[in-house]
Design a protein around this motif. Sequence first.
Motif, PDB file in Angstrom:
ATOM      1  N   MET B   1       0.953  -1.288   0.034  1.00  0.00           N
ATOM      2  CA  MET B   1       0.025  -0.096  -0.020  1.00  0.00           C
ATOM      3  C   MET B   1       0.886   1.157  -0.019  1.00  0.00           C
ATOM      4  SD  MET B   1      -3.369  -0.376  -0.152  1.00  0.00           S
ATOM      5  CE  MET B   1      -3.952   1.008   0.858  1.00  0.00           C
ATOM      6  N   SER B   2       2.071   1.190  -0.461  1.00  0.00           N
ATOM      7  CA  SER B   2       3.137   2.331  -0.314  1.00  0.00           C
ATOM      8  C   SER B   2       2.523   2.942  -1.457  1.00  0.00           C
ATOM      9  CB  SER B   2       4.399   1.974  -0.050  1.00  0.00           C
ATOM     10  OG  SER B   2       4.934   1.405  -1.142  1.00  0.00           O
ATOM     11  N   GLY B   3       2.773   4.492  -1.464  1.00  0.00           N
ATOM     12  CA  GLY B   3       2.491   5.063  -2.712  1.00  0.00           C
ATOM     13  C   GLY B   3       3.353   6.488  -2.449  1.00  0.00           C
ATOM     14  N   PRO B   4       2.915   7.459  -3.117  1.00  0.00           N
ATOM     15  CA  PRO B   4       3.537   8.740  -2.999  1.00  0.00           C
ATOM     16  C   PRO B   4       3.401   9.290  -1.518  1.00  0.00           C
ATOM     17  CG  PRO B   4       1.920   8.810  -4.762  1.00  0.00           C
ATOM     18  CD  PRO B   4       1.955   7.624  -4.213  1.00  0.00           C
ATOM     19  N   LEU B   5       2.329   9.014  -1.039  1.00  0.00           N
ATOM     20  CA  LEU B   5       2.078   9.496   0.468  1.00  0.00           C
ATOM     21  C   LEU B   5       2.723   8.679   1.329  1.00  0.00           C
ATOM     22  CD1 LEU B   5      -1.641  10.958  -0.049  1.00  0.00           C
ATOM     23  CD2 LEU B   5       0.375  12.297  -0.003  1.00  0.00           C
ATOM     24  N   ARG B   7       2.894   5.229   3.803  1.00  0.00           N
ATOM     25  CA  ARG B   7       1.906   4.694   4.602  1.00  0.00           C
ATOM     26  C   ARG B   7       2.288   5.004   6.210  1.00  0.00           C
ATOM     27  NH1 ARG B   7       0.929  -1.642   5.000  1.00  0.00           N
ATOM     28  NH2 ARG B   7       0.041  -0.845   6.960  1.00  0.00           N
ATOM     29  N   ARG B   8       1.141   5.053   6.927  1.00  0.00           N
ATOM     30  CA  ARG B   8       1.344   5.495   8.593  1.00  0.00           C
ATOM     31  C   ARG B   8       1.575   3.835   9.336  1.00  0.00           C
ATOM     32  NH1 ARG B   8       0.252   8.741  12.356  1.00  0.00           N
ATOM     33  NH2 ARG B   8       0.201  10.468  11.204  1.00  0.00           N
ATOM     34  N   SER B 189       7.453  12.645  13.360  1.00  0.00           N
ATOM     35  CA  SER B 189       6.088  12.416  12.774  1.00  0.00           C
ATOM     36  C   SER B 189       6.456  11.406  11.217  1.00  0.00           C
ATOM     37  CB  SER B 189       5.365  13.660  12.458  1.00  0.00           C
ATOM     38  OG  SER B 189       6.283  14.277  11.501  1.00  0.00           O
ATOM     39  N   ALA B 190       7.280  11.389  11.032  1.00  0.00           N
ATOM     40  CA  ALA B 190       7.698  10.334   9.653  1.00  0.00           C
ATOM     41  C   ALA B 190       9.330  10.205   9.374  1.00  0.00           C
ATOM     42  CB  ALA B 190       7.055  11.010   8.571  1.00  0.00           C
ATOM     43  N   ARG B 197       8.105   8.203   2.194  1.00  0.00           N
ATOM     44  CA  ARG B 197       7.964   8.854   3.421  1.00  0.00           C
ATOM     45  C   ARG B 197       6.998   8.146   4.370  1.00  0.00           C
ATOM     46  NH1 ARG B 197       4.873  12.862   5.861  1.00  0.00           N
ATOM     47  NH2 ARG B 197       5.964  14.667   6.732  1.00  0.00           N
ATOM     48  N   ILE B 198       7.351   7.827   5.340  1.00  0.00           N
ATOM     49  CA  ILE B 198       6.538   6.987   6.214  1.00  0.00           C
ATOM     50  C   ILE B 198       6.136   7.472   7.570  1.00  0.00           C
ATOM     51  CG2 ILE B 198       6.519   4.282   7.394  1.00  0.00           C
ATOM     52  CD1 ILE B 198       8.923   3.938   5.303  1.00  0.00           C
ATOM     53  N   ALA B 199       5.027   7.681   7.406  1.00  0.00           N
ATOM     54  CA  ALA B 199       4.555   8.471   8.845  1.00  0.00           C
ATOM     55  C   ALA B 199       4.532   7.356  10.171  1.00  0.00           C
ATOM     56  CB  ALA B 199       3.075   8.985   8.733  1.00  0.00           C
ATOM     57  N   CYS B 200       4.726   7.764  11.189  1.00  0.00           N
ATOM     58  CA  CYS B 200       4.605   7.058  12.261  1.00  0.00           C
ATOM     59  C   CYS B 200       4.592   7.631  13.735  1.00  0.00           C
ATOM     60  CB  CYS B 200       6.112   6.058  12.311  1.00  0.00           C
ATOM     61  SG  CYS B 200       7.510   7.324  12.449  1.00  0.00           S
TER      62      CYS B 200
END
Lengths: 254, 476
Positions: B1-5, B7-8, B189-190, B197-200
């Motif tokens: 599900m990774s894309g330009p935005l 994943r969280r 935050s990421a 770029r992985i939000a966490c």
Amino acid sequence: MGAGLAGLAAALELAAHAEVELVERLPAAGGSWQFDHPAVRDLVGRCDRAGVRLTMGVTALRWIERRLLLIGPGTRAWREADHLVFAGGTRPATPAELPLFGARVAGVFAGTVAHHLMEAHIALGRHLAVCGSGYWADLVLAEAPSHARVTVVGGDVPASPRVAAAWPGYAPVEVRGRDRVEQLVIERDGHARAIDCDCVVLAADQRPIRNVDGAITATPDVTYVQLCADTLTPDAVVDHAIATVAGLHGRNST
Amino acid sequence: MSGPLGRRFDVVVVGAGVLGCAIAAELAQTALSVCVLEAAPDVAEGASKANAGITSSFYAPPPSIECELIGESNDGWEELCGRLNVPYRRIGALTVAFDDDGVRGLDELETQVRAAGVKVERVTGEQARRHEPLLTDECIDALYYPDEGIIDPVRLTWAYAELAALNGAELRFRAPVLDVARDGDGRLSAVVTPEDRIACRYVVNAAGIGSGALSALAGGEEIRMWPRKGQYWILDRDFGQTLSRIVLPVPTPTTRGIEVAPTTNGSVLLGPDAEEGGDAEDRSTSAGNLRKIFAETQRLVPTVSLDRAIKTYAGSRPAADEPVRLRFDARVDNLIHAGNRSTGVSTSPAFGRRVKALLADRGENTAARPDRVTSLPPVPRVLLEADPVTVLDRRPGDAMVVCVCEQVTAAEITAAVTSAVPARSIEGVRKRCRATGGRCQGSICMAGVILLTANAHGIDPGQVGMGPGGGSVGCG
């Protein structure tokens, strides 16, 4: 164990005096001589007529108290035997055996492996450093792609037109590189030099293959039939095998 | 599900060494979502690979976190390794003294070990030689640690990674953290990798030798680190069958010393030495160091012989001012440091549980999910079976041996290249199932291993990885 020329010759020699089973890992006899070599075909036929039991496609893994562990798709068994004649062939020395130190990087191949990969048309580099001369080095030189530059280290100076440079008398001592080999340091009489390359083929210093646990080093119930030399003729291999096993049949099983 | 935005994830673990994977395995069994980022192409590419494969029963005197973590881990190895299909044997270790200085060293050590509540026996040279008949006659006094064990540290790391992946964790390789993003409160935050770029909500810094750099990037504490390089010889199983215990000299302040240790695949390790500083990526071996290592181990076990050498290797342990880190950062509220300069393998089970406890303290739900996976499917390992015939008769399709030296079947290699965290390189196959790692070093089977790996991933054989640096078989 091993149905190359040495194993076939040894089996035939012993068959007149003992019950002999010849076990081969591959589905065909011949070993590095290939199944269609005339000397191989001749010996296979004679072994067959002499009552040698040929077991193909089965790997021997362990020799414990006169039982040989055989593993293969069709055979999984402990085979009892009085004596193991080990004709497992030879291979070039490994880095630890040479010894060759330095970086552990892509692009350093045993001559055996390089040969198989080149046969499958996998490009292994633009500048090959081939260490040693003889059987595996000759195969690699013959198969090296025409655009590749080949440097030969140690061994005899090969007559091959494929060789761009040769360093006879030198031994490889250190591999340098980050992800892939970039240089091979070679040395003779304390003089070192680095040669640029992107592939190193280790084809020097033939060693007997030993890969059956319990038969790695000499024991009274194992005989090794493994002639180690850079260049071998079928006659030399067969004569050595016959001479090595001669007299074995005189020894009674205990 | 990774894309330009991207994943969280609830938790991003940086580093797929033994600690990062142990932590990911533990957290993935909860409701938390977990992503593991690894700069290298595979698991266990740093200190987790270049170590002696020992599960210590004692390393640092109490009171210390290292002592606690070893204590929390050491009783559970049989159960854990049984569940995760990791080779392990509790064989015991001997620390041996040759002279009066050594005896005094043992006195001090014995006091510390007893204070830690670890099982230990003071034995005479003669008693020590009964524990290990190959031990030198020069040994006059020794400590015997019955609870010391040997483990396959790479298999352990891979097993943790598999368990994490089977429980839904995502593992990304060749994914170095290049940057981080912070919110208004300075919390992370990421994290940013070359691809994503992985939000966490939390970041676990288990980056081994890279931990200092990651902390700096994240605005965290200064962690001063440096590589402590060690080199090793591996001797043939034919010799290894005669050695029963781990044999060590009296430790120095910086290392446990150069030891002689059996491995779980039957070979014997000699090493490591300790070279401070240098380049963390430097995995080169050198004749000078290895000759010294050999001479020192020959003093412990006189029958070691380089005629039996099958391989040399080198790697770096992540030395640091604070050698064992297991806590939140003092500046960055949601950054957890998890690092260990030497006993990472030995403390990894406790690290997983303790990081989970740190998150529970923050109010996170760390209860185990009822549908979690807790064990891995066993793949019969021919080498470790007393009678492979009975095992393989149940699975005749598995009875094709590819690597003869290490007795590895095509089925074992296939399992290694098709698992949840599969091998993509020759090195990856060797790490998971030992193929190409034996006395001929792949002279016979490497081409076959390359083809099996290429087929499993649908790539050309030339693209199969080779060597730890990420190079591939083919070139030009």
